[in-house]
Design a protein around this motif. Sequence first.
Motif, PDB file in Angstrom:
ATOM      1  N   GLU A  32      92.292 103.809  -8.737  1.00 57.99           N
ATOM      2  CA  GLU A  32      91.308 103.239  -9.092  1.00 57.99           C
ATOM      3  C   GLU A  32      90.446 103.992 -10.115  1.00 57.99           C
ATOM      4  N   THR A  33      90.075 103.136 -11.210  1.00 58.57           N
ATOM      5  CA  THR A  33      89.318 103.855 -12.399  1.00 58.57           C
ATOM      6  C   THR A  33      88.145 102.749 -12.731  1.00 58.57           C
ATOM      7  N   ALA A  34      87.052 103.616 -13.375  1.00 57.73           N
ATOM      8  CA  ALA A  34      86.119 102.646 -14.058  1.00 57.73           C
ATOM      9  C   ALA A  34      86.700 101.617 -15.025  1.00 57.73           C
ATOM     10  N   VAL A  35      87.432 102.130 -15.808  1.00 55.99           N
ATOM     11  CA  VAL A  35      88.025 101.362 -16.897  1.00 55.99           C
ATOM     12  C   VAL A  35      88.712 100.136 -16.534  1.00 55.99           C
ATOM     13  N   GLY A  36      89.524 100.423 -15.352  1.00 51.44           N
ATOM     14  CA  GLY A  36      90.315  99.384 -14.526  1.00 51.44           C
ATOM     15  C   GLY A  36      89.498  98.307 -14.061  1.00 51.44           C
TER      16      GLY A  36
ATOM     17  N   ASP B   5      75.295 104.116  -0.838  1.00 51.16           N
ATOM     18  CA  ASP B   5      73.883 104.438  -1.440  1.00 51.16           C
ATOM     19  C   ASP B   5      74.068 105.696  -2.504  1.00 51.16           C
ATOM     20  N   ASN B   6      74.795 105.456  -3.724  1.00 54.18           N
ATOM     21  CA  ASN B   6      74.865 106.146  -4.871  1.00 54.18           C
ATOM     22  C   ASN B   6      75.233 105.398  -5.758  1.00 54.18           C
ATOM     23  N   PRO B   7      75.225 105.990  -7.053  1.00 57.94           N
ATOM     24  CA  PRO B   7      75.452 105.030  -8.236  1.00 57.94           C
ATOM     25  C   PRO B   7      76.782 104.217  -8.172  1.00 57.94           C
ATOM     26  N   ARG B   8      77.800 104.553  -7.440  1.00 57.52           N
ATOM     27  CA  ARG B   8      78.966 103.653  -7.340  1.00 57.52           C
ATOM     28  C   ARG B   8      78.583 102.506  -6.632  1.00 57.52           C
ATOM     29  N   GLY B   9      77.775 102.307  -5.811  1.00 62.59           N
ATOM     30  CA  GLY B   9      77.223 101.158  -5.081  1.00 62.59           C
ATOM     31  C   GLY B   9      76.903 100.068  -5.963  1.00 62.59           C
TER      32      GLY B   9
ATOM     33  N   LEU C 269      83.401 106.239 -11.222  1.00 63.84           N
ATOM     34  CA  LEU C 269      82.726 105.072 -11.155  1.00 63.84           C
ATOM     35  C   LEU C 269      81.171 105.283 -11.357  1.00 63.84           C
ATOM     36  N   TRP C 270      80.878 106.777 -10.714  1.00 58.74           N
ATOM     37  CA  TRP C 270      79.503 107.287 -10.624  1.00 58.74           C
ATOM     38  C   TRP C 270      78.946 107.360 -11.914  1.00 58.74           C
ATOM     39  N   VAL C 271      79.903 108.074 -12.923  1.00 58.57           N
ATOM     40  CA  VAL C 271      79.263 108.164 -14.384  1.00 58.57           C
ATOM     41  C   VAL C 271      79.166 106.944 -15.015  1.00 58.57           C
ATOM     42  N   THR C 272      79.791 106.037 -15.058  1.00 55.97           N
ATOM     43  CA  THR C 272      79.912 104.902 -15.704  1.00 55.97           C
ATOM     44  C   THR C 272      78.752 103.992 -15.503  1.00 55.97           C
TER      45      THR C 272
END
Length: 908
Positions: free
Chosen positions: A460-464, A556-560, A721-724
């Motif tokens: 799992e990646t943000a780009v994916g 409950d965090n930026p990945r949400g 996923l948090w950073v993006t």
Amino acid sequence: MTAVTTESIPTAPEQLLERLRRRHDNGDLTGVAALLLAITEEQRRAVFPHVDTLIRSIKGDAWWQGDRPHAGALGLIAIGTAPTAPKAMALLTRRGMRDGWGSIPLDHLRSVLHARRPPWLGDLATRVCEKLDPDLAVWGGEWELADTLLRESGTMPPVTEAVVRGWQGAITRPERRGTRVPMVERLRDSPYTDLLLPGFFEIDGLGNGFPVREWDEAAKSWVSKPRFALSLVALAAEGRLDRAMLLDGAIDRMLRGDRPGALRTFTALHDALAPTPAELAAHALDYAQLLPAGSSPVATLAQRALRTVDDAGRLQLETLLDASAGVLLRKEKSLVKTQLIWLDRVARQQPGRLGEIVATVAIAFGHPALDIQERALTIVAKHLPKLDADDIARLADEAVQLGGDLPARAAALLGTTTPSPHPADRAVTLVPPPPPAELPAPIASAAELAEELTSLIHHETAVGWERVLAAVVALHAAGQRTALADAVRPVLARDADVFTENTWNPRLRYVFLGETLRALIDEEPGRKTGVRQQMVASVRRAWQDGTLPGAGGVEDNPRGVLGLRVAEISVQLLRAPVPVLLATPTHVTGSLDAETLLTRLMRAETENWTPWRIDLEQSLVRLSRNTAPSVVSRAAALTGEAGQRFAAWLRGGGLPDPVSTLVEQRTPEKKERSYWWGGPERRVVVALKPAAPTGLLLESQLLHLDRPAHPSYTDPDVDDLWVTALPHHREVTAAWALPMLAGLADTDLKGGADLLPQLAEAEGPVGPALTYALAYALGARHEQDRLAAVDAFLMLAARGTPFAAGVGAALGDLAAGGTLTVSRVVGPLSDIHRAGASAITWELLVVALPLLLPNGARALPDLLELAAQVAPAAGAKGSFPQLDVVAGRTGASRLVREAKRLHSVLNQ
């Protein structure tokens, strides 16, 4: 065992299978075995073709419902009715069955095998051995099944990693047939010892399976008791095992290397064998190779062995000098000091070769620790009068590596001029990292989407995620429904557990992606759970009236935010389709170019489609802080609601940085603590609140962060996923992740500091969250996390971001209070200094040291020693009051000596 009369046994295979199925459903393993024993061999074979149907009828979570896994009874039935080994194996390896080998009732299986005596049992035993999982063989009971089949058939197993691991696990267990059996007896009696023991020395990682310490109840402490090693030595003394094979195997294993924990068994075996000087001398070249290259315990063993050989007069000087050349630069000071003492003694014993020996001692001038350099210089000074001019000239060349106050001492000793302090280091310019890469080209076909889905499941990646979500929307808009169905249906079938909500899959973002894909290809939707319905309702509410109540299942965090975006696609794609997602970033960091977003919004107005609410908000918070004036003026011409919001966002300067506030958490009194909490007494984290109202639905998801009074355990489940989600506000992401990053230093957490280089590559000012995050990671328990902190530190330094003083203040605060271990911080800071960032390392140290010197934190002398190396390279001059106080003390403690050294360096 349940009695089964001849009259009660049905004759038709279907009826027999139904009888077996009922007993299987009731968990009646005794009844299953009794029925298999009561019927004839012909009846067993007649039932077998129907067993596969029974296995296929069990799906998903049903495999593990009830008191016993279904695979236990079904495995007994499969082996008890199979006509051949290949056919039995075909059923045993079906999905669901494969995970339940350890639940097959072995006593019942032995009874059935005794009744059948199948000639192919040895073939089945070998096939099962070849399919053993290395981990499940030990912990999942798989080896017990294989062992049963092997013993019943009189077959020897193939020598594979899983087989050796399984046998190893059986040997280490103290129970056999309900009685405690000594390990030496288990080894002596095992039919596999002679076959499998050599594999123990050949296969990586097997040393982890044997404890080398035991708890002594009387002493209330752990004591060294390597039972496996002692058992092998006892069998060698009996003549049951070959002593030379054991010694050769242990040394060969250490030479080939492994993780330090896996080598403990082999070092324990070596010590338990107590090799004679003659045996040690035969392996002298092996020990000489282990001394510079082995792990710390292995190198210590090798050093001790070589000393014994040398004391016996059987070690060649060339072997000693070759080994010393590598060990004198090792980080373990005890090893290096012992080697220097040894070389000093040899120098006195062999004056004819003094030049070679002292030249070897001088290699330690390049050691990173000043006290090692100083010890080597002292030995050189002792033998200097007996050296010729050429030897002294060579020593002067080596002396340029000395640091701190030692160059001046070496110059006076060797009759040379004092070199300027590390001029090369001062000239180093850190190269800024390249700009973030652009997002790869969009997915162009349904077949490519299927490939990317498979990749996303396993990695799992943000780009994916961004590429998959963009492709789902675009391919649907392009009318590729048939192609999507053909390509995606096999993925949904193969990975149904991933895309369906169940007890094993709490990641709702995958569940919503699965629902979206099923809807696109007209497949039956998954189970409508309460959590999923609540999330759908939240997304619809956001669309209808602009509010976003708490959505169940959303992290409950930026990945949400990603979960909300996928849920929005699931809800809106068929109701109000769009041809393109606004929030798909232009760069791998998650950053979105304002020009690109403007183009997408202009297309929406031209083609008369309405952008989705959450998609729009994610696109806005991904915009860079600096937007070209031409984009701002063109955005003002947009007329749609989304376009006007975009224009207003740009005019307002984008998302304002929220307010970061340090929060000091304290562990409650013992009587109030959770039973599992063993964390820190004090932890510093950060709370967030918006600097001004933003009007964002996602405001609470991203910018509101309260912290409780007490620290809590946090999994290191942090990824890109948090950073993006907020690529230009790294301080926000750092604040959310700070409890996890703190846990890297104050608990046993491992892995998670990889987030820091990503934050260093992101944008935005550095605030207290990121400075404390870096401080915690520099003092992390595990090396991999400290290395990630070093990478992030150097990236920020190369980009010219002001941050080091803040990290120094955080480090001083945490270490002074005992939260951080100073000794862990020294290594990473040394790495940063040696990478050329001496000036910024000093910027950190000059803030941290005044906070640490008053309370004399442990390992503070090491930090002062490092500072004495960094200061000349950074061109630092002038002392500070806290250092003056310690340097002015009398006494010979190392703290005082290192304080005096730094004071001298700063005032030269």
